[in-house]
Design a protein around this motif. Structure first.
Motif, PDB file in Angstrom:
ATOM      1  N   LYS A  22       0.823  -1.222   0.000  1.00 19.51           N
ATOM      2  CA  LYS A  22       0.000   0.000   0.000  1.00 19.51           C
ATOM      3  C   LYS A  22       0.850   1.263   0.000  1.00 19.51           C
ATOM      4  O   LYS A  22       0.363   2.351  -0.318  1.00 19.51           O
ATOM      5  CB  LYS A  22      -0.967  -0.003   1.181  1.00 19.51           C
ATOM      6  CG  LYS A  22      -0.300   0.077   2.531  1.00 19.51           C
ATOM      7  CD  LYS A  22      -1.348   0.113   3.629  1.00 19.51           C
ATOM      8  CE  LYS A  22      -0.645   0.284   4.962  1.00 19.51           C
ATOM      9  NZ  LYS A  22      -1.535   0.245   6.095  1.00 19.51           N
ATOM     10  N   CYS A  24       3.361   1.710  -1.980  1.00 19.12           N
ATOM     11  CA  CYS A  24       3.895   1.930  -3.338  1.00 19.12           C
ATOM     12  C   CYS A  24       3.103   3.085  -3.960  1.00 19.12           C
ATOM     13  O   CYS A  24       1.890   2.994  -4.137  1.00 19.12           O
ATOM     14  CB  CYS A  24       3.733   0.646  -4.157  1.00 19.12           C
ATOM     15  SG  CYS A  24       4.231   0.817  -5.882  1.00 19.12           S
ATOM     16  N   THR A  26       2.108   6.286  -6.781  1.00 18.13           N
ATOM     17  CA  THR A  26       1.655   6.266  -8.174  1.00 18.13           C
ATOM     18  C   THR A  26       2.813   6.136  -9.171  1.00 18.13           C
ATOM     19  O   THR A  26       2.728   5.362 -10.126  1.00 18.13           O
ATOM     20  CB  THR A  26       0.863   7.561  -8.462  1.00 18.13           C
ATOM     21  OG1 THR A  26      -0.311   7.523  -7.654  1.00 18.13           O
ATOM     22  CG2 THR A  26       0.451   7.667  -9.914  1.00 18.13           C
ATOM     23  N   PHE A  29       4.133   2.607  -9.016  1.00 16.61           N
ATOM     24  CA  PHE A  29       3.087   1.673  -9.458  1.00 16.61           C
ATOM     25  C   PHE A  29       2.996   1.681 -10.988  1.00 16.61           C
ATOM     26  O   PHE A  29       2.941   0.635 -11.636  1.00 16.61           O
ATOM     27  CB  PHE A  29       1.752   2.066  -8.826  1.00 16.61           C
ATOM     28  CG  PHE A  29       0.657   1.049  -9.001  1.00 16.61           C
ATOM     29  CD1 PHE A  29       0.450   0.066  -8.041  1.00 16.61           C
ATOM     30  CD2 PHE A  29      -0.154   1.080 -10.119  1.00 16.61           C
ATOM     31  CE1 PHE A  29      -0.561  -0.890  -8.199  1.00 16.61           C
ATOM     32  CE2 PHE A  29      -1.159   0.136 -10.293  1.00 16.61           C
ATOM     33  CZ  PHE A  29      -1.368  -0.844  -9.334  1.00 16.61           C
ATOM     34  N   GLY A 199      -5.751  -3.502  -4.317  1.00 12.69           N
ATOM     35  CA  GLY A 199      -6.638  -2.340  -4.208  1.00 12.69           C
ATOM     36  C   GLY A 199      -7.229  -1.981  -5.551  1.00 12.69           C
ATOM     37  O   GLY A 199      -7.363  -2.837  -6.432  1.00 12.69           O
ATOM     38  N   ASP A 200      -7.580  -0.712  -5.710  1.00 11.78           N
ATOM     39  CA  ASP A 200      -8.189  -0.245  -6.961  1.00 11.78           C
ATOM     40  C   ASP A 200      -7.085   0.127  -7.938  1.00 11.78           C
ATOM     41  O   ASP A 200      -6.386   1.128  -7.766  1.00 11.78           O
ATOM     42  CB  ASP A 200      -9.089   0.966  -6.678  1.00 11.78           C
ATOM     43  CG  ASP A 200      -9.887   1.357  -7.911  1.00 11.78           C
ATOM     44  OD1 ASP A 200      -9.264   1.591  -8.975  1.00 11.78           O
ATOM     45  OD2 ASP A 200     -11.123   1.421  -7.836  1.00 11.78           O
ATOM     46  N   ASP A 203      -7.232   3.683  -9.628  1.00 10.16           N
ATOM     47  CA  ASP A 203      -6.902   4.772  -8.703  1.00 10.16           C
ATOM     48  C   ASP A 203      -5.417   4.785  -8.367  1.00 10.16           C
ATOM     49  O   ASP A 203      -4.803   5.850  -8.271  1.00 10.16           O
ATOM     50  CB  ASP A 203      -7.724   4.634  -7.415  1.00 10.16           C
ATOM     51  CG  ASP A 203      -9.160   5.087  -7.603  1.00 10.16           C
ATOM     52  OD1 ASP A 203      -9.413   5.869  -8.543  1.00 10.16           O
ATOM     53  OD2 ASP A 203     -10.022   4.663  -6.820  1.00 10.16           O
ATOM     54  N   ARG A 204      -4.830   3.619  -8.187  1.00 13.38           N
ATOM     55  CA  ARG A 204      -3.406   3.573  -7.832  1.00 13.38           C
ATOM     56  C   ARG A 204      -2.543   3.993  -9.028  1.00 13.38           C
ATOM     57  O   ARG A 204      -1.513   4.636  -8.869  1.00 13.38           O
ATOM     58  CB  ARG A 204      -3.035   2.168  -7.349  1.00 13.38           C
ATOM     59  CG  ARG A 204      -3.778   1.810  -6.065  1.00 13.38           C
ATOM     60  CD  ARG A 204      -3.144   0.682  -5.332  1.00 13.38           C
ATOM     61  NE  ARG A 204      -1.799   0.997  -4.906  1.00 13.38           N
ATOM     62  CZ  ARG A 204      -0.927   0.111  -4.461  1.00 13.38           C
ATOM     63  NH1 ARG A 204      -1.277  -1.159  -4.388  1.00 13.38           N
ATOM     64  NH2 ARG A 204       0.273   0.469  -4.087  1.00 13.38           N
ATOM     65  N   GLY A 207      -3.536   7.894  -9.504  1.00 11.76           N
ATOM     66  CA  GLY A 207      -3.470   8.751  -8.306  1.00 11.76           C
ATOM     67  C   GLY A 207      -4.768   9.463  -8.019  1.00 11.76           C
ATOM     68  O   GLY A 207      -4.782  10.593  -7.529  1.00 11.76           O
TER      69      GLY A 207
END
Ligand code: PRP
Ligand code: URA
Length: 209
Positions: A22, A24, A26, A29, A199-200, A203-204, A207
């Motif tokens: 979590k 990491c 943007t 990622f 996660g999403d 979104d990741r 950002g």
């Protein structure tokens, strides 16, 4: 039934672990998703047919192999699939790119289409659909439905993280489609998020949360 190839290459697994964290951000990622997509594209293209052609090296004439058969196309599912395009097209620079825009309705978790633009000759290409997440499978199944409705017959799906529910749904809906994936996680939670997942993905990647 379509084949499921879990890409267990150490580089893919290492980079996926970094992405799951979590903490990491943007920038990392985005870079890792591109790198993983490139590494996985190497496996997806492993079975492309080859043919011999005659060439002349500076030393002698010879026959040598080139890729034969259908040309490639990549089809990211918006948004998160966009993060995989550059990795794949770095390996296959001549691939054309189509886009399918889908989002999961937050209440029903069903995919809603908002965009579709494909290469004019998509039906003549070997298509690789890109989406990092295979959760319920609804988005990937819908994207492949659109492609088949438009006459496309040669389709593979490249994902990063899935779960048993999504894999089963995909295989039921599209038994002719092979799946390439880095990890099949434990289960879906009550919000239809993959556990442990990452996660999403959209979104990741962008950002937006
Ligand atoms: C995410 C993800 C997949 C989909 C997977 O997209 O990128 O497309 O969910 O879930 P499913 O297998 O249950 O359909 P999302 O709907 O969050 O849209 P976004 O990429 O625009 O954020
Ligand atoms: N979409 C995502 O981005 N992540 C999940 O875990 C499920 C759907």
């Amino acid at each position: 039934m379509g084949n499921v190839f879990v890409i267990d290459h150490p580089l893919v697994q290492h980079k996926l672990t970094l992405m799951r964290d979590k903490n990491c951000g943007t920038k990392d990622f985005r870079q890792l998703l591109e790198e993983v997509a490139l590494l996985m594209a190497y496996e997806v293209t492993r079975t492309l047919p080859l043919k011999e052609i005659e060439i002349e090296t500076p030393v002698a004439k010879c026959t040598s192999k080139v890729i034969a058969g259908k040309k490639l196309g990549v089809v990211p599912i918006l948004r998160a699939g966009l993060g995989m395009v550059d990795g794949v097209t770095r390996l296959v620079p001549t691939a054309k790119v189509g886009h399918i825009g889908l989002y999961r309705d937050p209440e029903t978790h069903k995919p809603v289409e908002y965009y579709c633009k494909l290469p004019a000759d998509a039906q003549d290409r070997e298509l690789i659909v890109l989406d990092p997440m295979l959760a319920t499978g609804g988005s990937s199944i819908a994207a492949i439905d659109f492609l088949k409705k438009r006459g496309c017959t040669s389709i593979k799906l490249l994902c990063l993280v899935g779960c048993p529910e999504g894999v089963e749904a995909l295989q039921k809906a599209h038994p002719d489609v092979d799946l390439y994936i880095a990890a099949i996680d434990d289960h879906l939670n009550e919000n239809k998020y993959i556990v442990p997942g990452l996660g999403d993905a959209g979104d990741r990647l962008f950002g937006t949360k």
